[in-house]
Design a protein around this motif. Structure first.
Motif, PDB file in Angstrom:
ATOM      1  N   THR A 126      64.172  43.086  37.215  1.00  0.00           N
ATOM      2  CA  THR A 126      64.984  42.884  38.410  1.00  0.00           C
ATOM      3  C   THR A 126      64.851  44.071  39.355  1.00  0.00           C
ATOM      4  O   THR A 126      64.709  43.913  40.570  1.00  0.00           O
ATOM      5  CB  THR A 126      66.460  42.684  38.032  1.00  0.00           C
ATOM      6  N   ILE A 127      64.885  45.277  38.797  1.00  0.00           N
ATOM      7  CA  ILE A 127      64.721  46.486  39.606  1.00  0.00           C
ATOM      8  C   ILE A 127      63.404  46.433  40.364  1.00  0.00           C
ATOM      9  O   ILE A 127      63.341  46.717  41.567  1.00  0.00           O
ATOM     10  CB  ILE A 127      64.781  47.743  38.719  1.00  0.00           C
ATOM     11  N   ASN A 128      62.339  46.055  39.691  1.00  0.00           N
ATOM     12  CA  ASN A 128      61.031  46.038  40.342  1.00  0.00           C
ATOM     13  C   ASN A 128      60.929  44.942  41.392  1.00  0.00           C
ATOM     14  O   ASN A 128      60.190  45.074  42.372  1.00  0.00           O
ATOM     15  CB  ASN A 128      59.927  45.898  39.291  1.00  0.00           C
ATOM     16  N   PHE A 129      61.667  43.843  41.227  1.00  0.00           N
ATOM     17  CA  PHE A 129      61.728  42.828  42.276  1.00  0.00           C
ATOM     18  C   PHE A 129      62.405  43.399  43.514  1.00  0.00           C
ATOM     19  O   PHE A 129      61.914  43.259  44.633  1.00  0.00           O
ATOM     20  CB  PHE A 129      62.496  41.598  41.789  1.00  0.00           C
ATOM     21  N   VAL A 130      63.563  44.045  43.318  1.00  0.00           N
ATOM     22  CA  VAL A 130      64.290  44.626  44.442  1.00  0.00           C
ATOM     23  C   VAL A 130      63.462  45.721  45.100  1.00  0.00           C
ATOM     24  O   VAL A 130      63.473  45.888  46.326  1.00  0.00           O
ATOM     25  CB  VAL A 130      65.651  45.182  43.967  1.00  0.00           C
ATOM     26  N   ASN A 225      40.653  43.132  26.251  1.00  0.00           N
ATOM     27  CA  ASN A 225      39.820  43.846  27.224  1.00  0.00           C
ATOM     28  C   ASN A 225      40.439  43.784  28.616  1.00  0.00           C
ATOM     29  O   ASN A 225      39.868  43.189  29.543  1.00  0.00           O
ATOM     30  CB  ASN A 225      38.409  43.232  27.251  1.00  0.00           C
ATOM     31  N   PRO A 226      41.611  44.387  28.794  1.00  0.00           N
ATOM     32  CA  PRO A 226      42.268  44.333  30.108  1.00  0.00           C
ATOM     33  C   PRO A 226      41.437  45.006  31.181  1.00  0.00           C
ATOM     34  O   PRO A 226      40.698  45.963  30.910  1.00  0.00           O
ATOM     35  CB  PRO A 226      43.587  45.077  29.873  1.00  0.00           C
ATOM     36  N   LEU A 227      41.560  44.506  32.402  1.00  0.00           N
ATOM     37  CA  LEU A 227      40.793  45.031  33.520  1.00  0.00           C
ATOM     38  C   LEU A 227      41.654  45.982  34.348  1.00  0.00           C
ATOM     39  O   LEU A 227      42.831  45.715  34.574  1.00  0.00           O
ATOM     40  CB  LEU A 227      40.313  43.881  34.413  1.00  0.00           C
ATOM     41  N   PRO A 228      41.094  47.093  34.811  1.00  0.00           N
ATOM     42  CA  PRO A 228      41.881  48.025  35.632  1.00  0.00           C
ATOM     43  C   PRO A 228      42.248  47.406  36.963  1.00  0.00           C
ATOM     44  O   PRO A 228      41.488  46.626  37.538  1.00  0.00           O
ATOM     45  CB  PRO A 228      40.948  49.222  35.800  1.00  0.00           C
ATOM     46  N   MET A 229      43.419  47.759  37.459  1.00  0.00           N
ATOM     47  CA  MET A 229      43.853  47.295  38.768  1.00  0.00           C
ATOM     48  C   MET A 229      43.190  48.129  39.855  1.00  0.00           C
ATOM     49  O   MET A 229      42.888  49.312  39.643  1.00  0.00           O
ATOM     50  CB  MET A 229      45.373  47.419  38.889  1.00  0.00           C
ATOM     51  N   PRO A 230      42.959  47.554  41.033  1.00  0.00           N
ATOM     52  CA  PRO A 230      42.436  48.354  42.152  1.00  0.00           C
ATOM     53  C   PRO A 230      43.403  49.485  42.488  1.00  0.00           C
ATOM     54  O   PRO A 230      44.607  49.374  42.247  1.00  0.00           O
ATOM     55  CB  PRO A 230      42.354  47.325  43.291  1.00  0.00           C
ATOM     56  N   GLU A 231      42.888  50.550  43.046  1.00  0.00           N
ATOM     57  CA  GLU A 231      43.744  51.689  43.374  1.00  0.00           C
ATOM     58  C   GLU A 231      44.765  51.339  44.454  1.00  0.00           C
ATOM     59  O   GLU A 231      45.903  51.791  44.414  1.00  0.00           O
ATOM     60  CB  GLU A 231      42.886  52.875  43.842  1.00  0.00           C
ATOM     61  N   GLN A 232      44.368  50.545  45.424  1.00  0.00           N
ATOM     62  CA  GLN A 232      45.258  50.157  46.500  1.00  0.00           C
ATOM     63  C   GLN A 232      45.643  48.688  46.336  1.00  0.00           C
ATOM     64  O   GLN A 232      44.798  47.802  46.391  1.00  0.00           O
ATOM     65  CB  GLN A 232      44.583  50.369  47.865  1.00  0.00           C
ATOM     66  N   VAL A 233      46.936  48.443  46.116  1.00  0.00           N
ATOM     67  CA  VAL A 233      47.416  47.067  45.981  1.00  0.00           C
ATOM     68  C   VAL A 233      48.706  46.918  46.785  1.00  0.00           C
ATOM     69  O   VAL A 233      49.383  47.904  47.091  1.00  0.00           O
ATOM     70  CB  VAL A 233      47.692  46.697  44.506  1.00  0.00           C
ATOM     71  N   GLU A 234      49.052  45.692  47.124  1.00  0.00           N
ATOM     72  CA  GLU A 234      50.290  45.449  47.845  1.00  0.00           C
ATOM     73  C   GLU A 234      51.476  45.751  46.935  1.00  0.00           C
ATOM     74  O   GLU A 234      51.358  45.752  45.698  1.00  0.00           O
ATOM     75  CB  GLU A 234      50.346  44.004  48.320  1.00  0.00           C
ATOM     76  N   ILE A 235      52.632  46.005  47.542  1.00  0.00           N
ATOM     77  CA  ILE A 235      53.808  46.433  46.791  1.00  0.00           C
ATOM     78  C   ILE A 235      54.168  45.436  45.688  1.00  0.00           C
ATOM     79  O   ILE A 235      54.545  45.818  44.582  1.00  0.00           O
ATOM     80  CB  ILE A 235      55.005  46.632  47.737  1.00  0.00           C
ATOM     81  N   GLY A 236      54.023  44.161  45.969  1.00  0.00           N
ATOM     82  CA  GLY A 236      54.385  43.145  44.989  1.00  0.00           C
ATOM     83  C   GLY A 236      53.558  43.197  43.723  1.00  0.00           C
ATOM     84  O   GLY A 236      53.945  42.638  42.699  1.00  0.00           O
ATOM     85  N   ARG A 237      52.408  43.874  43.777  1.00  0.00           N
ATOM     86  CA  ARG A 237      51.552  43.973  42.596  1.00  0.00           C
ATOM     87  C   ARG A 237      51.493  45.390  42.035  1.00  0.00           C
ATOM     88  O   ARG A 237      50.684  45.676  41.156  1.00  0.00           O
ATOM     89  CB  ARG A 237      50.130  43.506  42.952  1.00  0.00           C
ATOM     90  N   ALA A 238      52.331  46.245  42.537  1.00  0.00           N
ATOM     91  CA  ALA A 238      52.268  47.659  42.177  1.00  0.00           C
ATOM     92  C   ALA A 238      52.559  47.909  40.704  1.00  0.00           C
ATOM     93  O   ALA A 238      52.158  48.944  40.161  1.00  0.00           O
ATOM     94  CB  ALA A 238      53.255  48.461  43.030  1.00  0.00           C
ATOM     95  N   SER A 269      54.809  35.018  34.825  1.00  0.00           N
ATOM     96  CA  SER A 269      54.336  35.896  33.754  1.00  0.00           C
ATOM     97  C   SER A 269      54.883  37.297  33.945  1.00  0.00           C
ATOM     98  O   SER A 269      55.278  37.697  35.050  1.00  0.00           O
ATOM     99  CB  SER A 269      52.805  35.945  33.725  1.00  0.00           C
ATOM    100  N   SER A 270      54.903  38.051  32.868  1.00  0.00           N
ATOM    101  CA  SER A 270      55.262  39.465  32.935  1.00  0.00           C
ATOM    102  C   SER A 270      54.183  40.199  33.725  1.00  0.00           C
ATOM    103  O   SER A 270      53.044  39.744  33.823  1.00  0.00           O
ATOM    104  CB  SER A 270      55.370  40.039  31.520  1.00  0.00           C
ATOM    105  N   ASP A 271      54.542  41.364  34.281  1.00  0.00           N
ATOM    106  CA  ASP A 271      53.592  42.147  35.073  1.00  0.00           C
ATOM    107  C   ASP A 271      52.848  43.194  34.255  1.00  0.00           C
ATOM    108  O   ASP A 271      51.788  43.660  34.664  1.00  0.00           O
ATOM    109  CB  ASP A 271      54.324  42.862  36.219  1.00  0.00           C
TER     110      ASP A 271
END
Length: 303
Positions: A126-130, A225-238, A269-271
Motif C-alpha cells: 500500500t505504501i508503494n502504491f501511495v 533466471n530473473p532479468l535485471p530492470m532497466p536503470e531508468q523506469v517510471e515511478i510505477g515500476r520503481a 502480481s507482486s512487484d
C-alpha cells in the motif's frame, strides 16, 4: 455532496476503491481499519454517527501522513503549527489527542509510532502504491526488497475462474520461464479479507468490460533466471525487481482475448520478492520458510 450554503460538506469513500470513491490508487483508509472504524462508531448529540475518539485520532494521523505532505518541521522533526498547509490541521491534531486521552504527539516519529502500535500503519505494498504520487511517502516510507529477485505471486481474480483462465495463465507463466511452486484457490470466505489486505483495497477498474472481482486464486512462482530492470523506469515500476514481471500487461491482454473481452484485468502480481513473501505470509503461511529460502542472499543466511 451538500455544497450549498448552510450544509456540512461530506466526502464519501468506499473500502475497496470503487471508481470515484477512492484517493488515486488505493482506498482512502486501510480497508480493514476503515471497517473497524465503522464497527466502533458512536452516535453524537444530534443523532449523527462519528468515529470514537481513538479512531478519530488514528484516522487523522493517517490522513496527515499519507494524504497531506508535511512541510516545515522544527528541530528533530518537531511538529509545528505551520507543518501542514493549513494551521488548522495542527490544531485539530492536538484537539483529537486531547479528546482521545493520548499524550500530544510532538514529532513525525510520534505519529508513526502511534499508527504502528495500533496497527494502522499500512502494508509495504500500500505504501508503494501511495508513493507513486506522493513524494513525501516515497522518500520516507517506500519499501525496497532486501531479498534476491525471483519469487513472485500472481493473484487471479474471480472473472478468471468464471472464464476458466487459470490453466492458460499457468501455461503462459511456464513458457515465460517461471516455475510454478504452488497454485491454489482462495476459499470464498476469505476473499473479501484478502482483497482488503492487498493493493490498499484497490480492486476496481472503470475501464474493464466487466468487474473482474476480488482475489479468487493464487499462484506462487519462482524465476531461477530473473532479468535485471532497466536503470531508468517510471515511478510505477520503481519497486519491480525482475524485468520478467512486466509481462503482467501481456497476461491481461491475452486473458481478455480468451474471455472475448475488450479489457479484463484478470490478475495482479507482486512487484518483488519481499512483496511476494508478504503475500505468502497471508495466503499460505505454512510454506513461508520454504519460499523465503529461495531468495535469501548467501550473505544473509536467515532472518
Amino acid at each position: 455532496m451538500t455544497e450549498r450554503f448552510g450544509t456540512i460538506p461530506l466526502d464519501v469513500y468506499t473500502p475497496f476503491s470503487v471508481p470515484g470513491h477512492s484517493d488515486g490508487n488505493v482506498a482512502y483508509l486501510p480497508p480493514a481499519r476503515a471497517l473497524d472504524l465503522l464497527s466502533r462508531r458512536e452516535r453524537g448529540e444530534w443523532g449523527e454517527w462519528h468515529p470514537c475518539p481513538a479512531d478519530a485520532l488514528l484516522s487523522y494521523c493517517y490522513h496527515l501522513l499519507f494524504h497531506r505532505q508535511p512541510g516545515v518541521l522544527g528541530k528533530d522533526e518537531t511538529l509545528l503549527p505551520k507543518t501542514w498547509d493549513d494551521e488548522a490541521r495542527f490544531a485539530e491534531l492536538m484537539r483529537l489527542c486531547d479528546k482521545a486521552g493520548v499524550a500530544r504527539v510532538r514529532t513525525l516519529s510520534d505519529m508513526e509510532a502511534l499508527l504502528r502500535r495500533e496497527k494502522w500503519f499500512p502494508e509495504s505494498e500500500t505504501i508503494n502504491f501511495v508513493a507513486r504520487s506522493n513524494e513525501f511517502v516515497r522518500s520516507r516510507y517506500a519499501v525496497r526488497s532486501s531479498y534476491l529477485p525471483g519469487l513472485a505471486v500472481f493473484i487471479v481474480r474471480e472473472a478468471a475462474l468464471k472464464y476458466e483462465l487459470v490453466g492458460p495463465i499457468e501455461t503462459i507463466l511456464t513458457a515465460e520461464g517461471f516455475d510454478i511452486k504452488l497454485s491454489e484457490m482462495i476459499p470464498v470466505e476469505r476473499r473479501i479479507e484478502i482483497a482488503s489486505l492487498f493493493r490498499g483495497g484497490n480492486w476496481a477498474s472503470s475501464q474493464d468490460s466487466e468487474p473482474a472481482g476480488v482475489p479468487a486464486h493464487f499462484i506462487v512462482t519462482f524465476d531461477p533466471n530473473p532479468l535485471p530492470m532497466p536503470e531508468q523506469v517510471e515511478i510505477g515500476r520503481a519497486f519491480v525487481d525482475n524485468k520478467r514481471l512486466l509481462l503482467k500487461k501481456k497476461l491481461r491482454k491475452r486473458t481478455a482475448q480468451l474471455a472475448d473481452k475488450k479489457r479484463l484485468n484478470a490478475l495482479h502480481s507482486s512487484d518483488n520478492s519481499l512483496q511476494a513473501l508478504d503475500y505468502v505470509r497471508l495466503l499460505c503461511p505454512d510454506r513461508y520458510d520454504e519460499f523465503e529460502a529461495l531468495v535469501l542472499s548467501p550473505s544473509v543466511p536467515g532472518r
